[in-house]
Design a protein around this motif. Sequence first.
Motif, PDB file in Angstrom:
ATOM      1  N   LEU A 194       0.805  -1.218   0.000  1.00 50.26           N
ATOM      2  CA  LEU A 194       0.000   0.000   0.000  1.00 50.26           C
ATOM      3  C   LEU A 194       0.840   1.271   0.000  1.00 50.26           C
ATOM      4  CD1 LEU A 194      -2.657   1.445   0.063  1.00 50.26           C
ATOM      5  CD2 LEU A 194      -2.830   1.004   2.523  1.00 50.26           C
ATOM      6  N   SER A 205       2.068   2.351  -3.381  1.00 50.57           N
ATOM      7  CA  SER A 205       1.063   2.574  -4.422  1.00 50.57           C
ATOM      8  C   SER A 205       0.002   3.609  -4.053  1.00 50.57           C
ATOM      9  CB  SER A 205       0.358   1.242  -4.756  1.00 50.57           C
ATOM     10  OG  SER A 205      -0.328   0.740  -3.613  1.00 50.57           O
ATOM     11  N   PHE A 206      -0.094   3.988  -2.786  1.00 42.75           N
ATOM     12  CA  PHE A 206      -1.151   4.912  -2.371  1.00 42.75           C
ATOM     13  C   PHE A 206      -1.028   6.238  -3.106  1.00 42.75           C
ATOM     14  CE2 PHE A 206      -2.454   8.387   0.519  1.00 42.75           C
ATOM     15  CZ  PHE A 206      -3.824   8.127   0.539  1.00 42.75           C
ATOM     16  N   MET A 244      -8.590   6.952  -4.644  1.00 41.96           N
ATOM     17  CA  MET A 244      -9.736   6.082  -4.372  1.00 41.96           C
ATOM     18  C   MET A 244     -10.315   6.368  -2.990  1.00 41.96           C
ATOM     19  SD  MET A 244      -8.618   2.417  -6.045  1.00 41.96           S
ATOM     20  CE  MET A 244      -7.395   2.059  -4.806  1.00 41.96           C
ATOM     21  N   TYR A 268     -11.367   3.963  -0.879  1.00 42.82           N
ATOM     22  CA  TYR A 268     -10.890   2.947   0.067  1.00 42.82           C
ATOM     23  C   TYR A 268      -9.730   2.156  -0.547  1.00 42.82           C
ATOM     24  CZ  TYR A 268     -14.841   3.709   3.185  1.00 42.82           C
ATOM     25  OH  TYR A 268     -15.739   4.275   4.051  1.00 42.82           O
ATOM     26  N   TYR A 269      -8.851   1.700   0.356  1.00 40.44           N
ATOM     27  CA  TYR A 269      -7.719   0.848  -0.023  1.00 40.44           C
ATOM     28  C   TYR A 269      -7.712  -0.363   0.908  1.00 40.44           C
ATOM     29  CZ  TYR A 269      -6.056   4.880  -2.652  1.00 40.44           C
ATOM     30  OH  TYR A 269      -5.956   5.926  -3.549  1.00 40.44           O
ATOM     31  N   GLU A 270      -7.203  -1.481   0.408  1.00 45.11           N
ATOM     32  CA  GLU A 270      -7.201  -2.705   1.204  1.00 45.11           C
ATOM     33  C   GLU A 270      -5.792  -3.170   1.531  1.00 45.11           C
ATOM     34  OE1 GLU A 270     -11.308  -5.038   0.001  1.00 45.11           O
ATOM     35  OE2 GLU A 270      -9.437  -5.602  -0.992  1.00 45.11           O
ATOM     36  N   ALA A 325     -10.053  -2.785   5.241  1.00 37.16           N
ATOM     37  CA  ALA A 325     -10.296  -1.624   4.382  1.00 37.16           C
ATOM     38  C   ALA A 325      -9.954  -0.339   5.133  1.00 37.16           C
ATOM     39  CB  ALA A 325     -11.758  -1.609   3.943  1.00 37.16           C
ATOM     40  N   SER A 372      -9.823   3.939   4.589  1.00 35.93           N
ATOM     41  CA  SER A 372     -10.293   5.022   3.723  1.00 35.93           C
ATOM     42  C   SER A 372      -9.168   6.006   3.418  1.00 35.93           C
ATOM     43  CB  SER A 372     -11.452   5.760   4.391  1.00 35.93           C
ATOM     44  OG  SER A 372     -10.989   6.508   5.503  1.00 35.93           O
ATOM     45  N   SER A 373      -9.342   6.745   2.340  1.00 32.91           N
ATOM     46  CA  SER A 373      -8.378   7.801   2.001  1.00 32.91           C
ATOM     47  C   SER A 373      -8.318   8.849   3.098  1.00 32.91           C
ATOM     48  CB  SER A 373      -8.761   8.457   0.668  1.00 32.91           C
ATOM     49  OG  SER A 373      -8.433   7.622  -0.421  1.00 32.91           O
TER      50      SER A 373
END
Length: 590
Positions: free
Chosen positions: A297, A300-301, A305, A307-309, A330, A332-333
Amino acid sequence: MSGYYSDVIYEGLERIVVAMDIGTTHSAVSFAYFSPGSRPQGKMVAHWPGQPHWSGAAKIPTLVSYKAGKAQSHGTEAEREYEDQPGNVAHWFKLHLHPDKMKNNSPLFDVPALPVGTTIERIYADLMQYMMENTQKFFEMTTPNGEETWKRLRATTLVVLATPNGWELKEQQIVRKAAIRAGLVTVKSAGQLLQFVTEAEASVHYALANQSLEWLKYKAVFAVIDCGGSTVDTTVYRCTTINPLSLKETCPSECVQAGGIYVNREMTMMLKKKLQGSSFDDPDALRSMLHAFETELKPSFDGKMDYYELKFGSIKDNEPSIGVQKGRIALSSDELRPIFDSVTDQILRSCIGTLISQGTKHVVLVGGFAESPYVRKVLWKALRDKNMQTIMIGDYTRKAAAEGAIIAYIKRFVVGRAVKATFGGCVQEKYNSQLHGNRTSKPYPDGQMRVDGAFHAWIMKGTVLRETLAYKLPYHLAWDIDTPKRDITGSLGTAGIEVFAWDRDGTSTWCKDEKGNVIKGMRLLCTLKADLSALAGGLRVMSGFRGKKHYRVDYTVCVYFGDTQLHAKLQWKEKGTFRETEVNVISDVS
């Protein structure tokens, strides 16, 4: 692994140069073989134990595992031990060396404890020895007649160490001792075969060697921001010539603790709070999540988006109340942005004023943390709003400071460096009521009223050094005419002068207060000493202020500024012959 080639034929002495960058999270080595009649090529060591050769990755994790105080494994091979028994593995140990002045503007941070039975010098020495052993193997494998060449030139191999802009004498001395302990150099050869280069200067060489330079014009002012694991270095340059390319620093560089590990720290705090009271409120689950964050993460963040997992467990792991489903959590941004912003805000606070004041037009971003899409986006937008163009340079398999350090030795783009502190000596100065005010003065043997603890500046902060500058500064010692010779001989045995650095702007009248305490903002670097007792037999009788008779001995402090360091020695005349101490490397001045 192919690397940078010099554009000129080398005609000097045959030698090998090895450059090391020991970073907070990753380390790397570059080297070059200088053979007369050839064009030297900088190469990165790309084969490391436990690391797939096909990956071409030149970086290794900065890890050393220990058992009963003895190193067991290094780099990639120490990762498994770090996952199972982190207390046995030295990690993020570079933080133990960061000086207090770098920490003043940084959030509090729990520096990981060193493994039991180790010291910071020992850990550096163990890692350096490991890196040099593997450099030898790679050199012999990739260089024609490599084994014979290495054996023949090893004793004269020059070692270059890349260090943060903010490191000073204390930090360099520890690393220097570690290099000697590791066998990279000897006590006798360290002065000639061990050099330091700032990570910022190494990075600018890397950037310019790996970037089209249509934007770089004569007199152009640009900056390099090197975003590393624990520090972010900012240096501003002016282009003084195009062909050949040469650069001068415009002002002292900036160094702030705001690298990638501080994002990890903020992430740890957020996850601990989120998991509190849940079935995943345990060290193993947290460690798995942080590993997924670091490897997937974090790189790549981008904040685009909702949400990210994070994948951390098995398909059976579920707890919807905290966003965990099928082994994924999950985030959130809105939760993730503040984690990154806490660090990018600090980066901008540390450099934006300097960039604006120097008229910077282009900013080059390098370093592992600058690979983050979100970091790049935030810095790009903030700099664009100040009419600066951002140039992105990066390759996650490479390490800018390590590769740039060897390019810097080959190419030497930077010809002028800005001194980052005012350097000088602590003296007894003639009393001046306008300058010294109510400071207590006392009669000196030459009849003058003098004050103790005065600061005699040798070179001012911000001075740009293009070439080596040398100063010879006359000093003397004096005694009352009735002083016993044995007392004079005793004091001559440890004659010398204290050398100080003033980090703030301008200068200071004093280096010590009336009680002899070093004043705030002043740093004692070292004491230059010499045994002048042999001069006692030839003391000169002098006439001082208002004809006062006294004994006097003269000596000179010779100060040299160049090659990014300040060197100093004492010089005196003994029986008609000039004698001097060994050159003392005092500090990295840029």
